[in-house]
Write a protein that holds these residues in place. Sequence first.
Motif, PDB file in Angstrom:
ATOM      1  N   HIS A 121       0.981  -1.162   0.178  1.00 17.70           N
ATOM      2  CA  HIS A 121      -0.072   0.260   0.061  1.00 17.70           C
ATOM      3  C   HIS A 121       0.847   1.163  -0.127  1.00 17.70           C
ATOM      4  O   HIS A 121       2.082   1.126   0.508  1.00 17.70           O
ATOM      5  CB  HIS A 121      -0.805   0.140   1.325  1.00 17.70           C
ATOM      6  CG  HIS A 121      -1.753  -1.343   1.326  1.00 17.70           C
ATOM      7  ND1 HIS A 121      -2.564  -1.858   0.610  1.00 17.70           N
ATOM      8  CD2 HIS A 121      -1.762  -2.135   2.726  1.00 17.70           C
ATOM      9  CE1 HIS A 121      -2.838  -3.144   0.805  1.00 17.70           C
ATOM     10  NE2 HIS A 121      -2.383  -3.048   2.469  1.00 17.70           N
ATOM     11  N   LEU A 137      -4.449   7.370   2.093  1.00 20.71           N
ATOM     12  CA  LEU A 137      -4.000   6.113   1.058  1.00 20.71           C
ATOM     13  C   LEU A 137      -4.459   6.772  -0.306  1.00 20.71           C
ATOM     14  O   LEU A 137      -5.358   7.068  -0.617  1.00 20.71           O
ATOM     15  CB  LEU A 137      -5.036   4.968   1.545  1.00 20.71           C
ATOM     16  CG  LEU A 137      -5.082   3.799   0.747  1.00 20.71           C
ATOM     17  CD1 LEU A 137      -3.819   2.961   1.031  1.00 20.71           C
ATOM     18  CD2 LEU A 137      -6.366   2.891   1.013  1.00 20.71           C
ATOM     19  N   SER A 139      -3.693   1.084  -2.966  1.00 18.38           N
ATOM     20  CA  SER A 139      -4.048  -0.138  -2.003  1.00 18.38           C
ATOM     21  C   SER A 139      -3.841  -1.371  -2.822  1.00 18.38           C
ATOM     22  O   SER A 139      -3.669  -1.650  -4.235  1.00 18.38           O
ATOM     23  CB  SER A 139      -5.306  -0.036  -1.714  1.00 18.38           C
ATOM     24  OG  SER A 139      -6.217  -0.215  -2.623  1.00 18.38           O
ATOM     25  N   VAL A 186      -5.998  -2.777   4.696  1.00 21.93           N
ATOM     26  CA  VAL A 186      -5.511  -1.643   4.273  1.00 21.93           C
ATOM     27  C   VAL A 186      -6.083  -0.595   5.412  1.00 21.93           C
ATOM     28  O   VAL A 186      -7.223  -0.588   5.539  1.00 21.93           O
ATOM     29  CB  VAL A 186      -5.943  -1.461   2.827  1.00 21.93           C
ATOM     30  CG1 VAL A 186      -7.209  -1.149   2.525  1.00 21.93           C
ATOM     31  CG2 VAL A 186      -5.053  -0.087   2.544  1.00 21.93           C
TER      32      VAL A 186
END
Lengths: 108, 126
Positions: free
Chosen positions: A33, A45, A48, B112
């Motif tokens: 990631h 983020l 991913s 994540v």
Amino acid sequence: SYVLTQPPSVSVAPGQTARMTCGGNKIGSKNVHWYQQKAGQAPVLVISYNGGRPSGIPERLSGSNSGNTATLTINRVEAGDEADYYCQVWETSGDQVVFGGGTKLIVL
Amino acid sequence: QVTLKESGPVLVKPTETLTLTCTVSGFSLTNARMGVTWIRQPPGKALEWLAHILSNGRKSYKTSLKNRLTVSEDTSKSQVVLTMTHMDPMDTGTYYCARMFAQYWPDGREYVDDFWGQGTLVAVSS
């Protein structure tokens, strides 16, 4: 313990392509990631699972992962892309999460 | 709308115990696909993972800090708490909590960190 290695900085002119690497032993067998952190802000983020783009992340950003290197690529770099970029993996064998040391993207 | 907010002391003394709370909204800590992780960042330095807790109660800790860290949750309050004992000036930094979201793969489940709190700055000084 698993180690991720990132270059301290990458410099690129606006409109050019920036490539930031993340090195690790057989990293191609892991999910990577990528997080973007602008000055004074929390990380966000941006990529991913090696190459997925979360909602709202422009298509200019892409990721790849193979062998011992994962790469974050930013096409048509803009001034607003200037930030620190961190790669991350979950080392499932030892149940540890690992971050790279980060790369500062400098837009000239 | 998913949000996370860290709270706790701004200043702690060396040898004291730090207690930080992460209050979440927009998702449930009991959702099977969720977890919460703690990450810190010393001034001018890189991100460092500390610990996480999954919805099934499973906890993981950074190996080198395992003896000092405890993570727990109060699902009724939508809160996750991190405690770190024997604080040292080297522990000064910004502490973040983030939501972990699971994706299922043929060989298991991975997460994540898709939403982060704003972080809270903790200084350790006498």
